[in-house]
Scaffold this motif. Structure first.
Motif, PDB file in Angstrom:
ATOM      1  N   THR A   1      -6.870   7.748 -67.733  1.00 46.64           N
ATOM      2  CA  THR A   1      -5.065   6.996 -66.778  1.00 46.64           C
ATOM      3  C   THR A   1      -4.106   6.438 -67.413  1.00 46.64           C
ATOM      4  O   THR A   1      -3.243   5.837 -66.729  1.00 46.64           O
ATOM      5  N   SER A   2      -3.773   6.785 -68.742  1.00 48.33           N
ATOM      6  CA  SER A   2      -3.404   5.685 -69.786  1.00 48.33           C
ATOM      7  C   SER A   2      -1.709   6.576 -69.337  1.00 48.33           C
ATOM      8  O   SER A   2      -0.573   6.199 -69.988  1.00 48.33           O
ATOM      9  N   GLY A   3      -1.978   7.901 -68.982  1.00 49.11           N
ATOM     10  CA  GLY A   3      -0.709   9.278 -69.002  1.00 49.11           C
ATOM     11  C   GLY A   3       0.007   9.520 -70.211  1.00 49.11           C
ATOM     12  O   GLY A   3       0.476  10.348 -70.032  1.00 49.11           O
TER      13      GLY A   3
ATOM     14  N   TYR B   1     -12.256   6.247 -68.866  1.00 47.68           N
ATOM     15  CA  TYR B   1     -11.796   5.599 -67.719  1.00 47.68           C
ATOM     16  C   TYR B   1      -9.330   5.180 -68.242  1.00 47.68           C
ATOM     17  O   TYR B   1      -8.698   5.899 -67.432  1.00 47.68           O
TER      18      TYR B   1
ATOM     19  N   ASP C   1      -6.381   8.829 -57.167  1.00 50.70           N
ATOM     20  CA  ASP C   1      -6.922   8.161 -57.520  1.00 50.70           C
ATOM     21  C   ASP C   1      -8.354   7.002 -57.552  1.00 50.70           C
ATOM     22  O   ASP C   1      -9.406   6.880 -58.211  1.00 50.70           O
TER      23      ASP C   1
ATOM     24  N   ALA D   1      -5.749  10.864 -72.703  1.00 44.48           N
ATOM     25  CA  ALA D   1      -6.715  11.540 -71.377  1.00 44.48           C
ATOM     26  C   ALA D   1      -7.295  12.959 -72.080  1.00 44.48           C
ATOM     27  O   ALA D   1      -8.967  12.514 -71.455  1.00 44.48           O
TER      28      ALA D   1
ATOM     29  N   TYR E   1      -8.385  15.315 -62.084  1.00 43.09           N
ATOM     30  CA  TYR E   1      -7.810  14.369 -62.127  1.00 43.09           C
ATOM     31  C   TYR E   1      -6.820  13.797 -63.437  1.00 43.09           C
ATOM     32  O   TYR E   1      -5.661  13.168 -62.777  1.00 43.09           O
ATOM     33  N   VAL E   2      -6.756  14.405 -64.567  1.00 43.42           N
ATOM     34  CA  VAL E   2      -6.347  14.380 -65.555  1.00 43.42           C
ATOM     35  C   VAL E   2      -5.360  15.253 -65.481  1.00 43.42           C
ATOM     36  O   VAL E   2      -4.271  14.895 -66.085  1.00 43.42           O
TER      37      VAL E   2
ATOM     38  N   ARG F   1     -12.104   5.925 -59.634  1.00 39.18           N
ATOM     39  CA  ARG F   1     -12.178   4.916 -59.973  1.00 39.18           C
ATOM     40  C   ARG F   1     -13.582   4.186 -59.605  1.00 39.18           C
ATOM     41  O   ARG F   1     -14.488   4.394 -60.545  1.00 39.18           O
TER      42      ARG F   1
END
Length: 182
Positions: free
Chosen positions: A147-149, A143, A120, A154, A180-181, A124
């Motif tokens: 990255t909130s899960g 972002y 990750d 997302a 990445y998501v 970033r």
């Protein structure tokens, strides 16, 4: 008689050091560049240099950081990008060379695609670099969403980026960012 230095908390020492560096201004920029380029210099010193540029806070410091990023992205990219973000946030009137940022974006994308072991960290850095050439609040909001899960948050964050990025950045970066998501 021994020198007695008053104990200062880390925040006080950092603030004192930043104020001292700022007073040197652009006179310090070249010396810092020599130090980060010196492979004989300790790694810990070289890692601290980008923060020194942020403390100097001048347009020349920002320009030099962008140039340093080209030469040292693989080793000190995180520190340099963080310092650039700090400079950009504190001094929004400073101009950012979009061509140098785009070159750094493509280098970071290539490193991420090659599977360099940052996970990750690549996302970033990509997002931090985008925040230098796009509205920072929107990019940082995206972002945070990515990255909130939370899948729906997302997904909305990726859609925000899709609406924000220019066509060439959408084509080259959005698929990588989406990976990445997923």
């Amino acid at each position: 008689m021994p020198l007695i230095i008053p104990h200062l908390g880390n925040d006080s020492v950092t603030l004192y050091a930043q104020r001292s560096l700022k007073q040197f201004g652009d006179r310090l920029v070249h010396t810092l560049r020599d130090s980060i380029d010196d492979r004989g210099e300790r790694d810990s010193v070289r890692r601290a240099i980008p923060g020194c540029y942020a403390a100097v806070g001048t347009q020349k410091a920002l320009n030099t950081l962008l140039a340093i990023l080209q030469d040292h992205q693989a080793d000190y990219g995180s520190e340099i990008v963080e310092a650039l973000g700090e400079l950009h946030a504190r001094y929004p009137e400073h101009e950012v060379d979009a061509n140098l940022v785009e070159a750094a974006l493509m280098a970071e994308a290539d490193a991420a695609k090659a599977g360099n072991p940052e996970g990750d960290g690549h996302l970033r850095k990509l997002m931090s670099l985008l925040a230098l050439i796009y509205p920072a609040d929107d990019v940082l909001r995206a972002y945070a969403g990515m990255t909130s899960g939370q899948k729906d948050v997302a997904s909305n964050a990726v859609e925000l980026l899709d609406n924000l990025l220019q066509a060439d950045h959408k084509r080259s970066l959005l698929p990588l960012i989406e990976s990445y998501v997923a």
